[in-house]
Motif scaffolding. Sequence first.
Motif, short mmCIF file in Angstrom:
data_model
loop_
_atom_site.label_atom_id
_atom_site.label_comp_id
_atom_site.label_asym_id
_atom_site.label_seq_id
_atom_site.Cartn_x
_atom_site.Cartn_y
_atom_site.Cartn_z
N MET A 1 -7.90 -66.48 31.88
CA MET A 1 -6.31 -66.58 32.16
C MET A 1 -5.76 -67.18 30.80
SD MET A 1 -3.89 -67.79 35.17
CE MET A 1 -4.83 -66.35 36.20
N ILE A 2 -4.72 -66.60 30.34
CA ILE A 2 -3.97 -67.04 28.78
C ILE A 2 -2.45 -66.60 29.09
CG2 ILE A 2 -5.97 -66.58 27.36
CD1 ILE A 2 -4.49 -63.64 26.89
N TYR A 3 -1.75 -67.55 28.34
CA TYR A 3 -0.29 -67.55 28.54
C TYR A 3 -0.01 -66.27 27.89
CZ TYR A 3 4.58 -69.28 27.88
OH TYR A 3 6.02 -69.17 28.10
N LYS A 4 -0.37 -66.03 26.62
CA LYS A 4 0.10 -64.78 25.86
C LYS A 4 -1.14 -64.19 24.97
CE LYS A 4 3.44 -66.12 23.17
NZ LYS A 4 4.73 -65.94 22.20
N ARG A 5 -1.06 -62.60 25.04
CA ARG A 5 -2.29 -62.35 24.24
C ARG A 5 -2.65 -63.01 22.75
NH1 ARG A 5 -5.96 -58.34 26.85
NH2 ARG A 5 -5.07 -58.04 28.56
N ASP A 6 -1.56 -63.31 22.37
CA ASP A 6 -1.78 -63.58 21.05
C ASP A 6 -2.39 -65.05 21.00
OD1 ASP A 6 0.23 -65.36 21.41
OD2 ASP A 6 1.82 -64.67 19.79
N ARG A 7 -2.39 -65.61 22.00
CA ARG A 7 -3.06 -67.29 21.96
C ARG A 7 -4.86 -66.66 22.12
NH1 ARG A 7 -0.78 -70.02 20.04
NH2 ARG A 7 0.19 -68.33 19.48
N LEU A 8 -5.14 -65.66 22.46
CA LEU A 8 -6.64 -65.09 22.17
C LEU A 8 -6.87 -65.18 20.65
CD1 LEU A 8 -7.29 -62.28 24.86
CD2 LEU A 8 -8.19 -65.00 24.65
N ALA A 9 -6.21 -64.35 19.69
CA ALA A 9 -6.32 -64.31 18.30
C ALA A 9 -4.89 -63.42 17.90
CB ALA A 9 -7.63 -63.27 18.05
N ARG A 10 -4.63 -63.89 16.74
CA ARG A 10 -3.64 -63.03 16.07
C ARG A 10 -4.25 -61.85 15.00
NH1 ARG A 10 1.70 -64.21 16.02
NH2 ARG A 10 2.45 -66.06 17.18
N SER A 11 -4.99 -61.04 15.53
CA SER A 11 -5.87 -60.11 14.95
C SER A 11 -6.28 -58.98 15.94
CB SER A 11 -6.96 -60.69 14.38
OG SER A 11 -7.99 -59.71 13.83
N VAL A 12 -5.90 -57.63 15.22
CA VAL A 12 -6.32 -56.59 16.34
C VAL A 12 -7.85 -56.65 16.56
CG1 VAL A 12 -6.44 -54.11 16.58
CG2 VAL A 12 -4.45 -55.48 15.49
N TYR A 13 -8.53 -56.95 15.27
CA TYR A 13 -9.97 -57.03 15.24
C TYR A 13 -10.56 -57.82 16.44
CZ TYR A 13 -14.34 -56.42 12.48
OH TYR A 13 -15.66 -56.30 11.80
N ALA A 14 -10.16 -59.19 16.21
CA ALA A 14 -10.48 -60.19 16.96
C ALA A 14 -10.49 -60.02 18.52
CB ALA A 14 -10.27 -61.67 16.60
N GLN A 15 -8.98 -59.66 18.67
CA GLN A 15 -8.37 -59.54 20.32
C GLN A 15 -9.44 -58.31 20.92
OE1 GLN A 15 -4.85 -58.69 21.72
NE2 GLN A 15 -3.79 -60.39 19.97
N GLU A 16 -9.95 -57.37 20.19
CA GLU A 16 -10.52 -56.08 20.70
C GLU A 16 -12.05 -56.72 20.93
OE1 GLU A 16 -11.46 -52.52 22.49
OE2 GLU A 16 -9.56 -53.67 21.97
N PHE A 17 -12.50 -57.41 20.01
CA PHE A 17 -13.66 -58.06 20.36
C PHE A 17 -14.03 -58.74 21.48
CE2 PHE A 17 -16.36 -62.00 19.80
CZ PHE A 17 -17.69 -61.36 19.68
N ILE A 18 -12.83 -59.53 21.93
CA ILE A 18 -12.80 -60.64 23.06
C ILE A 18 -12.90 -59.69 24.14
CG2 ILE A 18 -11.39 -62.32 24.11
CD1 ILE A 18 -10.85 -63.39 21.38
N HIS A 19 -11.91 -58.81 24.22
CA HIS A 19 -11.48 -57.85 25.19
C HIS A 19 -12.91 -57.15 25.52
CE1 HIS A 19 -9.34 -55.07 27.92
NE2 HIS A 19 -10.13 -54.11 27.37
N ARG A 20 -13.53 -56.32 24.88
CA ARG A 20 -14.69 -55.74 24.99
C ARG A 20 -16.01 -56.76 25.50
NH1 ARG A 20 -15.39 -50.97 20.86
NH2 ARG A 20 -13.28 -50.07 20.96
N PHE A 21 -15.95 -57.95 25.09
CA PHE A 21 -16.97 -58.87 25.36
C PHE A 21 -16.74 -59.28 26.75
CE2 PHE A 21 -18.82 -63.25 25.94
CZ PHE A 21 -19.98 -63.11 24.98
N VAL A 22 -15.54 -59.65 27.16
CA VAL A 22 -15.20 -59.99 28.57
C VAL A 22 -15.45 -58.83 29.29
CG1 VAL A 22 -13.37 -60.60 30.23
CG2 VAL A 22 -13.56 -61.62 27.75
N THR A 23 -15.13 -57.80 29.11
CA THR A 23 -15.22 -56.52 30.13
C THR A 23 -16.75 -56.40 30.45
OG1 THR A 23 -13.06 -55.41 28.98
CG2 THR A 23 -14.87 -53.88 30.17
#
Length: 199
Positions: free
Chosen positions: A83-105
């Motif tokens: 759980m996060i406050y906003k998506r940009d807390r994960l990363a301010r990068s499309v590359y890194a956000q998608e990596f985290i999303h796929r890892f979690v999924t």
Amino acid sequence: MSVIFYVRFSPRPDAATTESLATQCARLTEHCYARNLSMKLTCFDRAQSGGGTGKELRPEDELKHRPGIWLALRELKRGDVLMIYKRDRLARSVYAQEFIHRFVTKLGAKIESLQGSNGESDEDRFMQHILAAASEFERRMASSRIRDGLHRLKMAGFVYGERIPYGYFAKAVPGQFTRMNRPRRKLVMCEKEQAIINA
């Protein structure tokens, strides 16, 4: 199902006193209580940038300086929620956000943001990518403005670091201060050292 909080704030002059992490945690906690969810762990990255340099070959490299996000990913189990406050807390990068999303999924867990879309439909994923791209663009524009500002200060003879070139000394400019509330300094020639350089 357990919930892991992840909170982050970027480097800033008031990093030692800011309540950004506490504010994010309070909002996440309120959300969990309202839905009767069990909070397992809070992971945080204090004064850490959400983006890399843009030269990283792998998304993992963009995240290597952030122990909080790696702890959160290690602790996630199947069925858990990051759980996060906003998506940009994960990363301010499309590359890194998608990596985290796929890892979690892949773990069988999911990401839930208090703001923005949380679904997995084509439309939701499209919107998430748009927001990630906007976040990365905003970060790059801010970095560009900072570089331009530092270049302007350098060309005007101001000091913006601790290293003073040989042949000069730094002198405080009366009435001018940096964002850190330190006296702004300007380079002044040191006659003794200049004489050695020109000898």
